[in-house]
Design an enzyme around this catalytic site. Structure first.
Site, short mmCIF file in Angstrom:
data_model
loop_
_atom_site.label_atom_id
_atom_site.label_comp_id
_atom_site.label_asym_id
_atom_site.label_seq_id
_atom_site.Cartn_x
_atom_site.Cartn_y
_atom_site.Cartn_z
N TYR A 157 -20.15 11.49 28.67
CA TYR A 157 -20.70 11.30 27.32
C TYR A 157 -21.56 12.50 26.92
O TYR A 157 -21.44 13.02 25.81
CB TYR A 157 -21.53 10.01 27.31
N LYS A 161 -20.97 15.12 23.81
CA LYS A 161 -21.94 15.37 22.74
C LYS A 161 -22.33 16.85 22.69
O LYS A 161 -22.67 17.37 21.63
CB LYS A 161 -23.17 14.48 22.92
#
Ligand SMILES: NC(=O)c1ccc[n+]([C@@H]2O[C@H](COP(=O)([O-])OP(=O)(O)OC[C@H]3O[C@@H](n4cnc5c(N)ncnc54)[C@H](OP(=O)(O)O)[C@@H]3O)[C@@H](O)[C@H]2O)c1
Length: 278
Positions: A157, A161
């Site tokens: 994740y 990002k």
């Protein structure tokens, strides 16, 4: 924020509009007079939100219930919006898997990668072309403070990002020359259902205060057209700076790893060697 329809066009497309930060974008855009295309999987929630926004702000809304994990979902969204004067797109829908990478389900991690990277990239490309053709439009990409440095236990994740931040800052420069505004917004922990119902991690254990989702949307919309990247809130600005500039990368990786590990639930702190094939 008052002249968004004049600046960009009549409609905004918001993915992940039925909850959290996306829902707040929808409210604030509707208040500014934009009509909305509301995107998520759950149709009932989209329809209920559309009804509320229509009666409160006298705007038009369309619900597009698609699963953005699925192949062809972006094409479906484009097809459903081609008759509309879309001037803004916010690919906000995102998800994460927390825990030791080797213990996480690979299919779930692939979904995280898709929803947080290739779907926003595709939307920025497809709508970016349309906006560049007409010489105006706006895109807001949503990153995270865990994208500022490698983030053990949120590794995939965090990497996704970081990709969004890099993509968005590069596209800001390219699109600006074509009349298209592109902003990356970086929230830190924000009080949304994603955080309240998180599996295997309690973000309240992180040593930064929770932002309100209203604030994330407000800060992003206020900075759209003024800059390429904004971090929401002073403690998050500090985390972001620390991760990027104040510490050598191996040190910031250790700090992030330590902080995130402490936020994991006890039974998710599984670091033993996984059984082959498990
Ligand atoms: N909350 C935080 O602390 C935080 C911090 C930094 C960055 N962010 C980022 O901010 C964005 C919004 O997060 P949030 O916390 O507001 O999330 P949230 O409250 O969980 O909302 C997620 C939204 O995305 C939709 N969605 C999820 N999977 C989808 C799929 N496969 N296809 C279509 N729609 C889907 C959900 O609706 P359905 O389930 O009905 O599809 C919902 O509308 C994300 O990009 C997240 O990474 C959040």
């Amino acid at each position: 924020m008052n002249n968004l329809p004049q600046r960009y066009g009549e409609y905004a497309v918001v993915t992940g509009a039925s909850s959290g930060i996306g829902e707040q974008f929808a409210h604030q855009l509707a208040a500014s007079g934009l009509h909305l295309v509301l995107v998520a999987r759950g149709k009932d929630r989209l329809d209920a939100l559309g009804k509320e926004l229509t009666s409160r702000y006298r705007i038009r809304t369309e619900s597009v219930a698609v699963d953005l994990f699925a192949d062809g979902a972006v094409d479906e969204l484009l097809r459903r919006t081609e008759h509309l004067d879309v001037g803004m797109v916010i690919p906000n829908a995102g998800n994460f898997v927390a825990g030791a990478f080797l213990h996480n389900d690979l299919a779930a991690e692939l979904d995280v990668l898709k929803l947080n990277t290739s779907v926003p990239m595709q939307l920025a490309h497809e709508y970016g072309r349309r906006f560049a053709d007409r010489g105006r439009g706006a895109i807001i990409l949503v990153s995270s403070t865990v994208g500022a440095a490698p983030a053990p236990y949120l590794a995939n994740y965090g990497a996704a990002k970081a990709y969004i931040l890099s993509l968005g800052q590069a596209l800001n420069l390219e699109y600006r020359k074509l009349g298209v505004d592109l902003l990356v917004v970086t929230p830190g922990p924000t009080a949304t259902p994603a955080v309240a119902n998180a599996d295997g991690i309690d973000f309240r254990r992180l040593p930064v205060p929770m932002s309100a989702p209203e604030k994330v949307a407000r800060v992003a919309l206020r900075n759209l057209g003024r800059r390429g990247h904004v971090v929401v809130g002073t403690p998050n600005k500090f985390m972001d700076l620390m991760g990027k500039f104040l510490m050598p990368r191996p040190v910031s990786t250790k700090v992030y790893g330590w902080l995130i590990f402490r936020a994991l639930d006890e039974d998710n702190r599984v670091l033993t060697r996984p059984v082959r094939g498990a």
